[in-house]
Design a protein around this motif. Structure first.
Motif, PDB file in Angstrom:
ATOM      1  N   ASN A  94       0.871  -1.167   0.000  1.00  0.00           N
ATOM      2  CA  ASN A  94       0.000   0.000   0.000  1.00  0.00           C
ATOM      3  C   ASN A  94       0.912   1.221   0.000  1.00  0.00           C
ATOM      4  OD1 ASN A  94      -1.590   2.167   0.983  1.00  0.00           O
ATOM      5  ND2 ASN A  94      -3.024   0.711   1.854  1.00  0.00           N
TER       6      ASN A  94
ATOM      7  N   SER B  83       1.001   5.385  -0.357  1.00  0.00           N
ATOM      8  CA  SER B  83       0.318   6.666  -0.465  1.00  0.00           C
ATOM      9  C   SER B  83       1.278   7.678  -1.070  1.00  0.00           C
ATOM     10  CB  SER B  83      -0.161   7.142   0.902  1.00  0.00           C
ATOM     11  OG  SER B  83       0.943   7.326   1.760  1.00  0.00           O
TER      12      SER B  83
ATOM     13  N   GLU C  34      -3.031  13.767  -9.519  1.00  0.00           N
ATOM     14  CA  GLU C  34      -4.227  13.034  -9.946  1.00  0.00           C
ATOM     15  C   GLU C  34      -4.211  12.785 -11.455  1.00  0.00           C
ATOM     16  OE1 GLU C  34      -8.045  14.989  -9.298  1.00  0.00           O
ATOM     17  OE2 GLU C  34      -8.819  13.074  -8.582  1.00  0.00           O
TER      18      GLU C  34
ATOM     19  N   ILE D 121      -4.792  -0.715  -7.685  1.00  0.00           N
ATOM     20  CA  ILE D 121      -6.016   0.063  -7.477  1.00  0.00           C
ATOM     21  C   ILE D 121      -5.627   1.415  -6.883  1.00  0.00           C
ATOM     22  CG2 ILE D 121      -8.285   0.144  -6.361  1.00  0.00           C
ATOM     23  CD1 ILE D 121      -7.965  -2.249  -8.259  1.00  0.00           C
ATOM     24  N   ARG D 122      -6.166   2.489  -7.465  1.00  0.00           N
ATOM     25  CA  ARG D 122      -5.888   3.829  -6.940  1.00  0.00           C
ATOM     26  C   ARG D 122      -7.130   4.378  -6.250  1.00  0.00           C
ATOM     27  NH1 ARG D 122      -4.823   9.338 -10.404  1.00  0.00           N
ATOM     28  NH2 ARG D 122      -7.088   9.265 -10.543  1.00  0.00           N
ATOM     29  N   TYR D 123      -6.929   4.962  -5.093  1.00  0.00           N
ATOM     30  CA  TYR D 123      -7.971   5.669  -4.362  1.00  0.00           C
ATOM     31  C   TYR D 123      -7.552   7.129  -4.279  1.00  0.00           C
ATOM     32  CZ  TYR D 123      -9.447   0.996  -3.076  1.00  0.00           C
ATOM     33  OH  TYR D 123      -9.864  -0.300  -3.134  1.00  0.00           O
ATOM     34  N   THR D 124      -8.469   8.027  -4.614  1.00  0.00           N
ATOM     35  CA  THR D 124      -8.163   9.454  -4.547  1.00  0.00           C
ATOM     36  C   THR D 124      -8.666  10.021  -3.219  1.00  0.00           C
ATOM     37  OG1 THR D 124     -10.219  10.025  -5.684  1.00  0.00           O
ATOM     38  CG2 THR D 124      -8.256   9.734  -7.058  1.00  0.00           C
ATOM     39  N   LEU D 125      -7.863  10.885  -2.645  1.00  0.00           N
ATOM     40  CA  LEU D 125      -8.190  11.524  -1.369  1.00  0.00           C
ATOM     41  C   LEU D 125      -7.948  13.021  -1.500  1.00  0.00           C
ATOM     42  CD1 LEU D 125      -6.266   8.818   0.614  1.00  0.00           C
ATOM     43  CD2 LEU D 125      -8.735   9.066   0.615  1.00  0.00           C
TER      44      LEU D 125
ATOM     45  N   LEU E 239      -3.054  10.438  -2.910  1.00  0.00           N
ATOM     46  CA  LEU E 239      -3.509   9.260  -3.644  1.00  0.00           C
ATOM     47  C   LEU E 239      -3.057   8.053  -2.849  1.00  0.00           C
ATOM     48  CD1 LEU E 239      -2.229  10.283  -7.186  1.00  0.00           C
ATOM     49  CD2 LEU E 239      -4.568  10.508  -6.329  1.00  0.00           C
ATOM     50  N   ASN E 240      -3.842   7.000  -2.905  1.00  0.00           N
ATOM     51  CA  ASN E 240      -3.443   5.765  -2.247  1.00  0.00           C
ATOM     52  C   ASN E 240      -3.506   4.635  -3.259  1.00  0.00           C
ATOM     53  OD1 ASN E 240      -2.684   4.157  -0.004  1.00  0.00           O
ATOM     54  ND2 ASN E 240      -4.766   3.382   0.088  1.00  0.00           N
TER      55      ASN E 240
END
Length: 103
Positions: A19, A21, A34, A55-59, A65-66
């Motif tokens: 993981n 970030s 992004e 898998i990308r998660y946007t914050l 980004l995670n």
């Protein structure tokens, strides 16, 4: 420019999953992250290491980004024969990603 000029990272790993970030130094630069640091770019960057999905998660509220990298640690920290291929090594390598200069 190198990604490290725009961001820093934090990492973690569990089993065969890493993981990473990516956190903007300046929240105003988050849109650049992004735009250019996508799951596809990270998957391609680690093509030799990461065998599973990315898998990308946007914050956006924290300018980060995670990325969750599956099958990324050669079977897991305690099973792999690889040296320094764990989360911190991967995040340090990712900071060398080239980002196009914005005009």
């Amino acid at each position: 420019m190198k990604l490290r000029e725009l961001a820093h990272s934090r990492t973690g790993d569990k089993g065969n999953i890493s993981n990473i970030s990516v956190i903007a130094h300046d929240p105003a630069q988050y849109p650049i992250l992004e735009k250019y640091v996508t799951a596809e770019v990270v998957k391609e960057f680690f093509a030799e290491i990461v065998k599973g999905d990315v898998i990308r998660y946007t914050l956006p509220n924290i300018g980060a980004l995670n990325f969750v990298l599956y099958s990324a640690l050669g079977g897991g920290v305690t099973r792999t024969l690889s040296l320094d291929a764990h989360g911190k090594g991967l995040s340090s390598a990712l900071m060398n990603l080239e980002i196009p200069l914005e005009e």
